[in-house]
Design an enzyme around this catalytic site. Sequence first.
Site, short mmCIF file in Angstrom:
data_model
loop_
_atom_site.label_atom_id
_atom_site.label_comp_id
_atom_site.label_asym_id
_atom_site.label_seq_id
_atom_site.Cartn_x
_atom_site.Cartn_y
_atom_site.Cartn_z
N GLU A 1 1.73 14.11 9.00
CA GLU A 1 0.55 13.61 9.71
C GLU A 1 -0.27 14.79 10.22
O GLU A 1 0.24 15.68 10.90
CB GLU A 1 0.98 12.75 10.91
N HIS B 1 -2.14 9.32 1.44
CA HIS B 1 -1.80 7.94 1.75
C HIS B 1 -2.70 6.99 0.96
O HIS B 1 -2.26 5.94 0.48
CB HIS B 1 -1.97 7.71 3.26
N ASP C 1 -6.68 7.66 4.32
CA ASP C 1 -6.31 9.01 4.73
C ASP C 1 -5.66 9.79 3.57
O ASP C 1 -5.02 9.19 2.71
CB ASP C 1 -5.39 8.99 5.96
#
Length: 232
Positions: A70, A113, A123
């Site tokens: 992330e 993603h 994303d």
Amino acid sequence: MVVIHYTAMQTAQAAIDRLCDPVAEVSAHYVISETGQVTALVSEDMRAWHAGAGQWGRVGDVNSHSIGIELANAGPISSFPPFPEPQMTVLERLLGDILRRRRLIPPERVIGHSDMAPDRKADPGPKFDWRRLALGGLSVWAEPDLAESDLADPDLAEPDWDVFRQNATRFGYRASDQNDAASWQSVLEAFRMRFRPFALGALTAADVGLISALAQKYPCADVDLGGPKAIS
């Protein structure tokens, strides 16, 4: 695989708090802040809940076959801000370490993603620099053989959805409904966001040529999912 995300939250700490909240039922292996600080949340050998529904190649349970990273970035809640240099530098270092240690992950299996969930996710978004990663051997890229203006020439081969679908599938993309035009439009948009940022409109020869080149050079290899093996 490695799947790259943006947090779509205002701060890295807010994202970490959510990823550590059992009520949220989401998690990731790593979070990288805008300043390049890495927070490890889940061991690489453990399954994290970062990918959700989707597929890449034959792999339908992406969570069980991937490391999730992330990147602290507000994404759509702040007009998709760029990814700062310290963050990108640390991401490159982390990816390089992962790929060196885990030889079964080739650069073409470092994906976004949006690649494995094109009708649900966007994303890491249109401002993520995939070409930079590819130049470092950390993902893949393909440059068009012809200028954009030439690829749009009507004298060249007409854009063919069947060819696009075949090569997108060979590269690894999957539509949520193989027979649904809207699902394939989502695949086109995910592909463009990564390889032709900000391209709009109907399918073009540029799209078909680029996905064909990627599929030829980086066909998505079948993965042994642990099923029974034939005895010779």
